[in-house]
Design an enzyme around this catalytic site. Structure first.
Site, PDB file in Angstrom:
ATOM      1  N   CYS A 114      -5.420  -9.851 -13.323  1.00 22.09           N
ATOM      2  CA  CYS A 114      -5.858 -10.659 -14.461  1.00 22.09           C
ATOM      3  C   CYS A 114      -7.278 -11.163 -14.262  1.00 22.09           C
ATOM      4  O   CYS A 114      -8.086 -11.139 -15.188  1.00 22.09           O
ATOM      5  CB  CYS A 114      -4.912 -11.834 -14.685  1.00 22.09           C
ATOM      6  SG  CYS A 114      -4.663 -12.888 -13.249  1.00 22.09           S
ATOM      7  N   ARG A 159      -0.457  -4.430  -6.733  1.00 25.57           N
ATOM      8  CA  ARG A 159      -1.680  -5.024  -6.167  1.00 25.57           C
ATOM      9  C   ARG A 159      -2.859  -4.289  -6.748  1.00 25.57           C
ATOM     10  O   ARG A 159      -2.814  -3.076  -6.948  1.00 25.57           O
ATOM     11  CB  ARG A 159      -1.630  -4.907  -4.640  1.00 25.57           C
ATOM     12  CG  ARG A 159      -2.768  -5.537  -3.882  1.00 25.57           C
ATOM     13  CD  ARG A 159      -2.665  -7.052  -3.875  1.00 25.57           C
ATOM     14  NE  ARG A 159      -3.609  -7.666  -2.985  1.00 25.57           N
ATOM     15  CZ  ARG A 159      -4.848  -8.057  -3.315  1.00 25.57           C
ATOM     16  NH1 ARG A 159      -5.286  -7.879  -4.538  1.00 25.57           N
ATOM     17  NH2 ARG A 159      -5.641  -8.612  -2.418  1.00 25.57           N
ATOM     18  N   THR A 185      -7.154   1.591   4.563  1.00 28.31           N
ATOM     19  CA  THR A 185      -6.700   0.818   5.727  1.00 28.31           C
ATOM     20  C   THR A 185      -7.547   1.114   6.951  1.00 28.31           C
ATOM     21  O   THR A 185      -7.931   0.202   7.688  1.00 28.31           O
ATOM     22  CB  THR A 185      -5.224   1.125   6.023  1.00 28.31           C
ATOM     23  OG1 THR A 185      -4.487   1.052   4.817  1.00 28.31           O
ATOM     24  CG2 THR A 185      -4.661   0.142   7.026  1.00 28.31           C
ATOM     25  N   CYS A 215      -0.477  -7.460 -16.759  1.00 28.64           N
ATOM     26  CA  CYS A 215       0.098  -8.206 -15.644  1.00 28.64           C
ATOM     27  C   CYS A 215       1.400  -7.548 -15.214  1.00 28.64           C
ATOM     28  O   CYS A 215       2.306  -7.407 -16.033  1.00 28.64           O
ATOM     29  CB  CYS A 215       0.365  -9.657 -16.039  1.00 28.64           C
ATOM     30  SG  CYS A 215       1.216 -10.564 -14.746  1.00 28.64           S
ATOM     31  N   CYS A 221      -1.553 -10.066  -7.439  1.00 28.79           N
ATOM     32  CA  CYS A 221      -2.204  -8.766  -7.476  1.00 28.79           C
ATOM     33  C   CYS A 221      -3.676  -8.863  -7.839  1.00 28.79           C
ATOM     34  O   CYS A 221      -4.437  -7.957  -7.523  1.00 28.79           O
ATOM     35  CB  CYS A 221      -1.479  -7.835  -8.437  1.00 28.79           C
ATOM     36  SG  CYS A 221      -1.778  -8.157 -10.177  1.00 28.79           S
ATOM     37  N   CYS A 253       4.025 -14.815 -10.408  1.00 32.42           N
ATOM     38  CA  CYS A 253       2.822 -14.119  -9.943  1.00 32.42           C
ATOM     39  C   CYS A 253       3.043 -13.396  -8.619  1.00 32.42           C
ATOM     40  O   CYS A 253       3.641 -13.972  -7.695  1.00 32.42           O
ATOM     41  CB  CYS A 253       1.693 -15.141  -9.804  1.00 32.42           C
ATOM     42  SG  CYS A 253       0.127 -14.446  -9.270  1.00 32.42           S
ATOM     43  N   SER A 312       0.870  -1.167   0.000  1.00 33.33           N
ATOM     44  CA  SER A 312       0.000   0.000   0.000  1.00 33.33           C
ATOM     45  C   SER A 312       0.905   1.215   0.000  1.00 33.33           C
ATOM     46  O   SER A 312       2.092   1.101   0.286  1.00 33.33           O
ATOM     47  CB  SER A 312      -0.879  -0.015   1.253  1.00 33.33           C
ATOM     48  OG  SER A 312      -1.755   1.084   1.259  1.00 33.33           O
TER      49      SER A 312
END
Lengths: 618, 254
Positions: A593, A365, A401, A562, A590, A587, A116
């Site tokens: 996709c 992300r 958050t 991606c 995130c 990978c 974040s």
């Protein structure tokens, strides 16, 4: 059924035997799939697409699972999950009740999959742990300077941040959220929460009456082709009176629960963005701890939602956290969020900060942007949804958050009273707790999200970004979001792409290796890895769709959106044409996709636990 | 068989993580970085547990030296099947300078204290690549050693060890008690599954200090500096063989 099936089954057994003798490197074999008659290279081998009870390689394999009971099981060790766990144990200690709380988390350690910006509003934290400062919470950088600008290719237009605007950050802290989550984990363990990082929740379990019974963790020891290895072991079942799902944005179990319990029938589909982030150690002379910079505009055009952040952290070394967010409702399939991010860093105002510095971390992300309009039903028999999974991000503030933590706390408070009520006559085996949803609607999260509900949708007008900013200025700053109408989103992100033939390819500059970088070296910095001999966890419902639709109509957008280089279209070895190659090991979890695939053919499922990125304080 | 096996496990930075040198050049950044059990130690634990399952040994004891965090590594070994653990507390400056000599002294002292018959270690750690601890431990105890083991079998009261050496495979017979170090192809380690992790929480981990074992952990080595490897320089493309010869002569190579 049909003779062809029997032959292909035998053929598959022979090939399976040959593979066992063959060396490690296997070129993709051409099999006939049951669904289509043309030969398509087999990509997906996961048991969620090819069930094991019909697979002859699994005959006689012990599938019994060990089961254990807890009072509450929480899926996901992020801010929401850990806040819920902490609140539950606080209440248990306060009322002198025994309560077994288990948290399962797919990352190898708590905080390793957390990413974040982040600029934290400490409201929820102060409610949860009022003495957070004495306990050493890593909130080391209060915001001292707040800057907002509109970028053009060469220039920077500063925009004044008047008090009352959502992007005013006075009183907030710049944090490394991964470290904050790690600290929350330590607080939880001190209170007696059982934390199990490295174990992913792979399956939701149901009672006979349809209510949620708990979860099962992932099986281990399945080979790349879907067959059992010597070290195969079933996951474990964790049963609970109530299960809280805090998987973060676009969780894979939440996706199933939406369908199972019809939780989205009265809300709009969720809309998303992708956030890419890097950590840099910069030249000390350029370091201004506490400075918060945001920008919109270049390199995105006015109809593509997105922007950047650059935060100067005060944690010993001259560290900056910077990143770029692109709304996933973009229409041009040639757009690459990663390359937009790399190109943005070359803007003169950004480059001046980064020159002479060193990049030390990278990650990405998806984040949710639907806000108020996209909140689903939050409770169902036996379970509750918390955090970014249902999605409570305040988009103009770019903060989620504090609302995630508060939702975890509300869930915990309402679950606790129901679980410890000795006179409770529950209709279902798994507890149904609608009080959580009622409390949620009365809380400050609801009020906050309601007041900013129209800002994101206001970007969908001819003037795009500028129209949105005007709307924000008038209706949020002056009227505080009290206008009586609620604007709608434009639909699913995956449906927004235009065919490639109607769009212009974007010419991105080559990375220079000092400020901008190529994809693969960035992925290496994320520390991501997976056990290579397991079925790819990016499963396709139909292996023929990528080439037939995604490549043919949209020129394979997955190779561009991606942020980890998982999807590549490579030429076939034996004939003309292309095939999709899935590099599942890269990978970074995130979920972009699963969100943006125009054919919605990709289904992200959880890989073996402890796989994925190894973020350190990202 | 009433044999007791001592298995050493080391907590190292995970192999997939990109290492970063500390700004003061005294070492690498370890705070918050993902750590896991050294892969060769996993193989060692797996071999010990396999021996116990074949009833060739009675008890498997997992040992690790380091600060509080190594308890996670010992727990993983317990979850794989070790019976109990020993945590040798070494922290701060002592931990930064802890090397094979001190560890082998500790293991030798523990082997005598616990009356171990067999010590299985990983052949080397992936952070320092020393490949010394097994050999030093055997020397201190004056025990035979079977290093780089790719196969281990009991034959009467001796151990048959197949070793992977440069020329191929060497088979030796050694008497017990002995030290064996595990190489890659010895076995495939099992997963530490969640039910086993939960059970491992109930297994005992004893805390010991090096001083209790009579071991001095001060180091005789001093790290002067740690640097990243030099950046690879770009090559030069030449068009013809004459160009190549000319350039090599210029560089003084021929």
């Amino acid at each position: 059924m049909f003779p062809a099936c029997r032959f292909s089954l035998r053929a598959r057994r022979c090939v399976g035997a040959l593979k066992a003798i063959q060396a490690e490197h296997v070129t993709p074999q051409l099999y006939s799939t049951r669904s289509s008659s043309s030969t398509v290279p087999r990509i997906t081998t996961h048991y969620t697409v090819y069930p094991r009870d019909k697979d002859p390689r699994w005959e006689g394999v012990e599938m019994e699972r060990f089961a254990d009971e807890a009072d509450v099981v929480i899926v996901g060790g992020g801010p929401a999950g850990l806040s819920a766990a902490i609140r539950l144990k606080q209440l248990a200690n306060q009322h002198e009740k025994e309560l077994r709380v288990c948290v399962v988390e797919k990352a190898s350690q708590i905080g390793a999959h957390t990413l974040s910006g982040a600029c934290l509003e400490p409201t929820a934290l102060s409610e949860l742990i009022p003495d957070w400062k004495e306990r050493g919470a890593p909130l080391n950088t209060p915001v001292t300077e707040d800057k907002f600008s509109i970028l053009t290719e060469k220039y920077r237009i500063p925009v004044p941040i008047l008090p009352g605007l959502p992007m005013n950050n006075h009183g907030n802290y710049l944090v490394r959220l991964g470290h904050f989550v790690r600290w929350l984990g330590e607080q939880a363990e001190e209170l007696g929460v059982e934390l199990y990082p490295g174990y992913a929740a792979a399956e939701v379990l149901f009672h006979e009456d349809g209510s949620v019974k708990g979860i099962a963790t992932n099986d281990v020891g399945i080979a790349k082709d879907g067959s059992p290895k010597d070290v195969f072991e079933r996951g474990m079942e964790l049963h609970a009176k109530v299960t809280m799902f805090g998987e973060g944005c676009h969780g894979h179990l939440a996706k199933q629960l939406y369908k199972q319990f019809n939780l989205r029938e009265n809300c709009e589909p969720q809309t998303y963005a992708i956030g890419l982030k890097e950590l840099w150690v910069i030249d000390e002379k350029k370091w201004r701890p506490g400075r918060t910079e945001h920008s919109v505009g270049w390199p995105l055009n006015r109809n593509t939602y997105g922007g950047s952040f650059l935060y100067h952290l005060n944690e010993g070394e001259p560290l900056v956290a910077l990143g770029f967010v692109v709304g996933l409702d973009y229409t041009n399939p040639y757009l690459s969020p990663f390359r937009e991010f790399q190109r943005w860093k070359h803007h003169p105002s950004i480059m001046s900060t980064l020159e002479g510095g060193n990049r030390i971390a990278y990650g990405a992300r998806a984040l949710n942007e639907g806000g108020f309009q996209s909140i689903p039903k939050l409770t169902f028999p036996g379970g509750m949804l918390i955090g970014c999974s249902p999605g409570f991000m305040n988009v103009p503030k770019i903060k989620g958050t504090h609302t995630a933590m508060k939702s975890g706390m509300l869930a915990a408070e309402n679950a606790f009273s129901k679980i410890t009520d000795e006179n409770l006559q529950s209709e279902t085996a798994g507890l149904y707790i609608p009080e959580y949803e009622e409390a949620f609607k009365k809380s400050w999260i609801w009020k906050e999200l309601y007041s900013v509900r129209n800002i994101r949708p206001s970007f969908h007008n001819y003037f795009g970004l500028y129209g949105g900013m005007v709307y924000t200025g008038i209706f949020y700053w002056i009227f505080r979001g009290k206008e009586p109408w609620t604007l709608k989103h434009i639909g699913l992100d995956s449906a927004q792409l235009k065919p490639a033939k109607d769009c212009t390819p974007i010419k991105y500059p080559k990375p220079d290796g000092k400020i901008s970088f190529d994809l693969l070296s960035s992925v290496a910095l994320s520390g991501t890895n997976h056990e290579h001999d397991q079925p790819p966890h990016l499963t396709l419902k139909d292996d023929s769709v990528p080439v037939a639709q995604n490549l043919a109509i949209y020129d394979g957008p997955e190779q561009r959106f991606c942020p980890a280089g998982v999807y590549e279209y490579v030429p076939l070895e034996t004939s003309d044409g292309m095939r999709l190659q899935i590099n599942a090991q890269n990978c970074v979890h995130c979920k972009t996709c699963d969100i943006k695939d125009p054919s919605q053919n990709i289904n992200w499922v959880v890989p073996e636990g402890s796989g994925g990125p190894a973020y350190n304080g990202l | 068989m009433s044999a007791r096996v001592l298995v050493g496990v080391k907590r190292v930075i995970d192999y997939a993580v990109k290492i970063r040198v500390k700004p003061d050049r005294t070492g690498v950044v370890t705070d918050g970085v993902k750590h896991s059990m050294n892969p060769f130690c996993e193989i060692a634990v797996e071999e010990a547990v396999k021996l116990k399952e074949k009833k060739l040994v009675k008890e498997v004891v997992a040992v690790s030296c380091g600060p509080q965090q190594v308890q996670e590594t010992i727990r993983t070994a317990l979850a794989m099947g070790a019976d109990r653990g020993i945590h040798v507390e070494v922290s701060g400056k002592d931990y930064e300078t802890l090397g094979p000599l001190q560890v082998s002294k500790i293991l030798a002292a523990l082997a005598k204290k616990e009356q171990a018959d067999l010590i299985i270690l990983g052949k080397q750690a992936i952070d320092d690549d020393c490949n010394q601890t097994g050999q030093m431990t055997a020397a201190l105890l004056d025990w035979p050693q079977g290093t780089f083991a790719s196969e281990l079998t009991f034959e009467a009261d001796k151990l048959k060890v197949v070793r992977e050496i440069d020329g191929g495979l060497e088979t030796i017979m050694i008497k017990l008690p002995a030290v064996v170090t595990a190489d890659l192809r010895l076995n495939t380690p099992r997963y530490a599954t969640l039910p086993n992790i939960m059970k491992a929480k109930k297994k005992k981990i004893a805390n010991v200090k090096p001083a209790d074992l009579g071991v001095d952990v001060s180091s005789r080595l001093e790290v002067l500096k740690v640097d990243e490897p030099p950046q690879r320089q770009a090559g030069v493309k030449v068009e013809t063989v004459e160009d190549l010869v000319g350039k090599l002569k210029e560089a003084g190579r021929i």
